[in-house]
Structure formats: C-alpha cells, structure tokens
Design a protein around this motif. Sequence first.
Motif, short mmCIF file in Angstrom:
data_model
loop_
_atom_site.label_atom_id
_atom_site.label_comp_id
_atom_site.label_asym_id
_atom_site.label_seq_id
_atom_site.Cartn_x
_atom_site.Cartn_y
_atom_site.Cartn_z
N UNK A 6 -4.86 -7.42 5.70
CA UNK A 6 -3.49 -7.11 5.30
C UNK A 6 -3.18 -5.67 5.67
N UNK A 8 -0.39 -2.77 4.95
CA UNK A 8 0.76 -2.44 4.10
C UNK A 8 1.21 -1.01 4.35
N UNK A 11 2.02 3.74 -0.18
CA UNK A 11 2.87 3.79 -1.38
C UNK A 11 4.07 4.74 -1.22
N UNK A 21 15.18 -7.42 1.01
CA UNK A 21 14.71 -8.71 0.48
C UNK A 21 14.92 -8.74 -1.03
N UNK A 33 13.36 -8.57 -10.71
CA UNK A 33 12.39 -8.03 -9.75
C UNK A 33 12.52 -6.51 -9.67
N UNK A 34 11.40 -5.81 -9.85
CA UNK A 34 11.40 -4.36 -9.75
C UNK A 34 11.38 -3.90 -8.30
N UNK A 35 10.53 -4.53 -7.50
CA UNK A 35 10.35 -4.06 -6.13
C UNK A 35 9.73 -5.16 -5.27
N UNK A 36 10.12 -5.17 -3.98
CA UNK A 36 9.45 -6.02 -3.00
C UNK A 36 8.95 -5.11 -1.89
N UNK A 37 7.69 -5.26 -1.51
CA UNK A 37 7.15 -4.52 -0.37
C UNK A 37 6.67 -5.54 0.65
N UNK A 38 7.02 -5.29 1.92
CA UNK A 38 6.59 -6.21 2.95
C UNK A 38 5.45 -5.61 3.76
N UNK A 39 4.55 -6.46 4.20
CA UNK A 39 3.46 -6.00 5.05
C UNK A 39 3.15 -7.03 6.12
N UNK A 40 2.05 -6.78 6.85
CA UNK A 40 1.65 -7.71 7.89
C UNK A 40 0.31 -8.33 7.53
N UNK A 41 0.06 -9.48 8.09
CA UNK A 41 -1.18 -10.19 7.82
C UNK A 41 -1.75 -10.66 9.16
N UNK A 66 -4.17 -2.26 15.18
CA UNK A 66 -3.36 -3.07 14.26
C UNK A 66 -2.56 -2.23 13.25
N UNK A 77 -9.36 -8.66 3.46
CA UNK A 77 -9.36 -9.41 2.20
C UNK A 77 -10.29 -10.61 2.22
N UNK B 39 0.81 -13.05 10.50
CA UNK B 39 1.64 -13.57 9.43
C UNK B 39 2.33 -12.44 8.69
N UNK B 40 3.00 -12.80 7.61
CA UNK B 40 3.69 -11.80 6.80
C UNK B 40 3.03 -11.71 5.43
N UNK B 41 3.22 -10.57 4.81
CA UNK B 41 2.65 -10.35 3.49
C UNK B 41 3.74 -9.74 2.61
N UNK B 42 3.84 -10.24 1.39
CA UNK B 42 4.80 -9.69 0.44
C UNK B 42 4.13 -9.35 -0.88
N UNK B 43 4.47 -8.19 -1.41
CA UNK B 43 4.07 -7.84 -2.78
C UNK B 43 5.33 -7.82 -3.61
N UNK B 44 5.39 -8.69 -4.59
CA UNK B 44 6.59 -8.79 -5.43
C UNK B 44 6.27 -8.32 -6.84
N UNK B 45 6.94 -7.26 -7.24
CA UNK B 45 6.72 -6.67 -8.55
C UNK B 45 7.84 -7.14 -9.48
N UNK B 46 7.47 -7.96 -10.45
CA UNK B 46 8.49 -8.56 -11.30
C UNK B 46 8.32 -8.13 -12.76
#
Lengths: 80, 80
Positions: A6, A8, A11, A21, A33-41, A66, A77, B39-46
């Motif tokens: 992953x 990311x 921070x 998003x 939802x407090x926050x969304x962070x996008x990353x790559x996999x 990468x 991971x 692929x894509x990766x998301x971290x969702x803080x709720x």
Amino acid sequence: MKISVIITLKKEVLDPQGKIIQQTLDGMGFNNINEVRQGKYFEINTKENDPHKAKDQVEVMCKKLLANLVIEDYKIIDVQ
Amino acid sequence: MKISVIITLKKEVLDPQGKIIQQTLDGMGFNNINEVRQGKYFEINTKENDPHKAKDQVEVMCKKLLANLVIEDYKIIDVQ
C-alpha cells in the motif's frame, strides 16, 4: 510469491482527491465521516520463492519506482 | 473508527497500467516479476464507534461510489 503493498500520502500531505470523495459521500447521505484518504495498492507476483528476499526486492521497487518518498509512505501488508 | 479498503480489478479484467509498471521494473533490472496489478486504497475515518456498523456502512459506500462492481472487487482489510 505474491506481495501486496500500500502506498499512502504522508499524514502531513493534503489529499484533495480524498476530500472530494468525502464531500461526495456526504452529499449521498453519509454524514458521519471525518476524513477519507486515498492511496495506491500494488500486487506484485514474483518468481522469487524466498519470502524475505521477495519482500526486500519489493522494498527496493517501492524506493526506486512505486513510491515518492518525499510525500508518500509504503507498507508491505502481505507476502504469500 | 478507521476502515481500510482495497479496490482491485477483477482477475479477468486486463490491467494495462500494471503491465506498464511491470515492463518498467523489468527495464530497471527486476527481471523475475510475473505480473503487477494496480488497485486503489481508501482509509475512511468515521464517527461511527460500532465496528460492525462502520464496516457495513463502508460496504455500502463501496457498492454505491468507491468501486465499480462490474470490473472491480472491494475488500475491507482493517477496521480499528
């Protein structure tokens, strides 16, 4: 072996795409939802059979291609 | 709660971007790679504090917005 990584944003780096998003989800009714962070996999399928060597090799790939380590972190991971 | 999701292309869907990364790595001397899939990766803080509810909510988000289920799969890899 199949290694999963992953990538990311660090921070302290703003993630405008994640923000959009989050706003879109909010507009769809997901209001808690407090926050969304996008990353790559990445899934890297290598001929290397030694898990330690495979992991080391993927670390080098992350550092060289990468991930942009100025603004991104990488995390291996899964190795299987 | 922080929920982590991975969105990947389905196995039978071609991944030209992954292919290019594999070719690039090959050109850099990593010659033992069979395949790279991106692929894509998301971290969702709720704000939701119940892990089951948070997970269910993120599943709905995946189905409605984050993933295109015709060509993609989603996997919730972490809830904390």
